[in-house]
Design a protein around this motif. Structure first.
Motif, PDB file in Angstrom:
ATOM      1  N   PRO A  26       0.565  -1.257  -0.059  1.00 23.88           N
ATOM      2  CA  PRO A  26       0.119   0.018  -0.053  1.00 23.88           C
ATOM      3  C   PRO A  26       0.822   1.123  -0.053  1.00 23.88           C
ATOM      4  CG  PRO A  26      -0.343  -1.379   1.606  1.00 23.88           C
ATOM      5  CD  PRO A  26       0.647  -2.028   1.075  1.00 23.88           C
ATOM      6  N   LYS A  27       2.047   1.110   0.145  1.00 22.54           N
ATOM      7  CA  LYS A  27       2.904   2.451   0.229  1.00 22.54           C
ATOM      8  C   LYS A  27       2.745   3.419  -1.019  1.00 22.54           C
ATOM      9  CE  LYS A  27       7.694   3.960   0.405  1.00 22.54           C
ATOM     10  NZ  LYS A  27       9.256   3.607   0.186  1.00 22.54           N
ATOM     11  N   TYR A  28       2.622   2.545  -2.175  1.00 23.00           N
ATOM     12  CA  TYR A  28       2.734   3.519  -3.356  1.00 23.00           C
ATOM     13  C   TYR A  28       1.425   3.937  -3.561  1.00 23.00           C
ATOM     14  CZ  TYR A  28       7.135   1.242  -3.680  1.00 23.00           C
ATOM     15  OH  TYR A  28       8.301   0.811  -3.336  1.00 23.00           O
ATOM     16  N   ILE A  29       0.101   3.301  -3.316  1.00 32.05           N
ATOM     17  CA  ILE A  29      -1.333   3.884  -3.383  1.00 32.05           C
ATOM     18  C   ILE A  29      -1.172   5.113  -2.445  1.00 32.05           C
ATOM     19  CG2 ILE A  29      -3.342   3.209  -2.715  1.00 32.05           C
ATOM     20  CD1 ILE A  29      -3.142   1.950  -5.175  1.00 32.05           C
ATOM     21  N   ARG A  30      -0.804   4.864  -1.262  1.00 29.29           N
ATOM     22  CA  ARG A  30      -0.869   6.054  -0.054  1.00 29.29           C
ATOM     23  C   ARG A  30      -0.005   7.218  -0.589  1.00 29.29           C
ATOM     24  NH1 ARG A  30       2.329   7.975   3.975  1.00 29.29           N
ATOM     25  NH2 ARG A  30       1.025   8.775   5.821  1.00 29.29           N
ATOM     26  N   GLU A  31       1.090   7.046  -1.200  1.00 29.40           N
ATOM     27  CA  GLU A  31       1.830   8.353  -1.879  1.00 29.40           C
ATOM     28  C   GLU A  31       0.980   9.008  -2.711  1.00 29.40           C
ATOM     29  OE1 GLU A  31       5.707   6.775  -2.975  1.00 29.40           O
ATOM     30  OE2 GLU A  31       6.357   6.594  -1.167  1.00 29.40           O
ATOM     31  N   ARG A  32       0.480   8.323  -3.709  1.00 27.67           N
ATOM     32  CA  ARG A  32      -0.475   8.725  -4.795  1.00 27.67           C
ATOM     33  C   ARG A  32      -1.531   9.552  -4.277  1.00 27.67           C
ATOM     34  NH1 ARG A  32      -2.250   8.408 -10.083  1.00 27.67           N
ATOM     35  NH2 ARG A  32      -3.439  10.542 -10.277  1.00 27.67           N
ATOM     36  N   ALA A  33      -2.294   8.613  -3.266  1.00 27.88           N
ATOM     37  CA  ALA A  33      -3.491   9.588  -2.656  1.00 27.88           C
ATOM     38  C   ALA A  33      -3.248  10.753  -1.747  1.00 27.88           C
ATOM     39  CB  ALA A  33      -4.232   8.285  -1.695  1.00 27.88           C
ATOM     40  N   LEU A  34      -2.028  10.794  -1.182  1.00 27.63           N
ATOM     41  CA  LEU A  34      -1.772  11.888  -0.330  1.00 27.63           C
ATOM     42  C   LEU A  34      -1.398  13.009  -1.273  1.00 27.63           C
ATOM     43  CD1 LEU A  34       0.482  10.740   2.488  1.00 27.63           C
ATOM     44  CD2 LEU A  34      -1.849  11.550   2.703  1.00 27.63           C
ATOM     45  N   LYS A  35      -0.927  12.605  -2.588  1.00 28.10           N
ATOM     46  CA  LYS A  35      -0.371  13.873  -3.373  1.00 28.10           C
ATOM     47  C   LYS A  35      -1.945  14.346  -3.986  1.00 28.10           C
ATOM     48  CE  LYS A  35       2.335  14.388  -7.518  1.00 28.10           C
ATOM     49  NZ  LYS A  35       1.853  14.794  -8.741  1.00 28.10           N
ATOM     50  N   LEU A  36      -3.089  13.434  -4.440  1.00 30.98           N
ATOM     51  CA  LEU A  36      -4.274  13.651  -4.959  1.00 30.98           C
ATOM     52  C   LEU A  36      -4.899  14.667  -3.602  1.00 30.98           C
ATOM     53  CD1 LEU A  36      -5.570  10.781  -6.663  1.00 30.98           C
ATOM     54  CD2 LEU A  36      -5.353  13.021  -7.812  1.00 30.98           C
TER      55      LEU A  36
END
Length: 185
Positions: free
Chosen positions: A146-156
């Motif tokens: 989930p690390k990469y999903i989290r990074e993308r979600a936080l950016k959005l």
């Protein structure tokens, strides 16, 4: 918020190797506790990548919530076809039962695994189709998928009104402790 992406750790990343593991009911309760207020506020769709772990437990929670909230819908969008082909038979049967109860099921790529591009395309589609994310991720635990999903979600979330909700391991532990306290009294 009309559509929520729900995802998190794969079962093996949590040390869970069968569907009878004692942590699963607590994870499901944490998911339900977060989903119910959103459904009551107008959430219509929960979408997930359908990986074995938090994704499928969330699907089961949504299927249960649909009894009380019949307007709620479940979508499973995988990266490629046959993601379950190498799973044990018990997990394959569980997966097939869950996808049979989904309101939408599809794959971004209508071919078997071909490369990481399929996962990137899936994630891009899931973000594009959702208004927010509920993510089971714990910074203090192993990083995991989930690390990469989290990074993308936080950016959005920082750049727009994309909703960001996160479940931590401590939240699940609190649910377990609360239930176990009542079991002994």
């Amino acid at each position: 918020m009309k559509t929520l992406l729900v995802t998190g750790y794969r079962a093996h990343e949590l040390g869970i190797f069968d569907s009878k593991h004692q942590a699963i009911p607590y994870i499901r309760k944490a998911l339900a506790a977060r989903l119910i207020p959103l459904v009551e506020d107008g959430l219509e769709w929960v979408i997930t990548p359908g990986q074995y772990g938090v994704d499928l437990w969330a699907c089961e929670v949504v299927q249960e919530l649909k009894r009380e909230y019949p307007g709620l819908k479940l979508g499973i969008i995988t990266a490629h076809t046959g993601q379950e082909d190498k799973w044990k038979e018990e997990k394959q049967n569980e997966y097939r039962r869950i996808i049979a109860g989904a309101d939408y099921f599809g794959a971004v790529s209508n071919m078997p695994y071909d490369g990481p591009w399929q996962f990137r395309a899936r994630d891009e589609l899931l973000f594009r189709k959702s208004d927010g994310i509920l993510l089971f991720y714990d910074e203090e635990a192993a990083e995991g998928s989930p690390k990469y999903i989290r990074e993308r979600a936080l950016k959005l979330h920082a750049e727009s009104d994309y909703g960001f909700y996160q479940i931590h391991a401590e939240e699940i532990q609190n649910i377990a402790d609360e239930e176990n306290r009542y079991d002994y009294t």
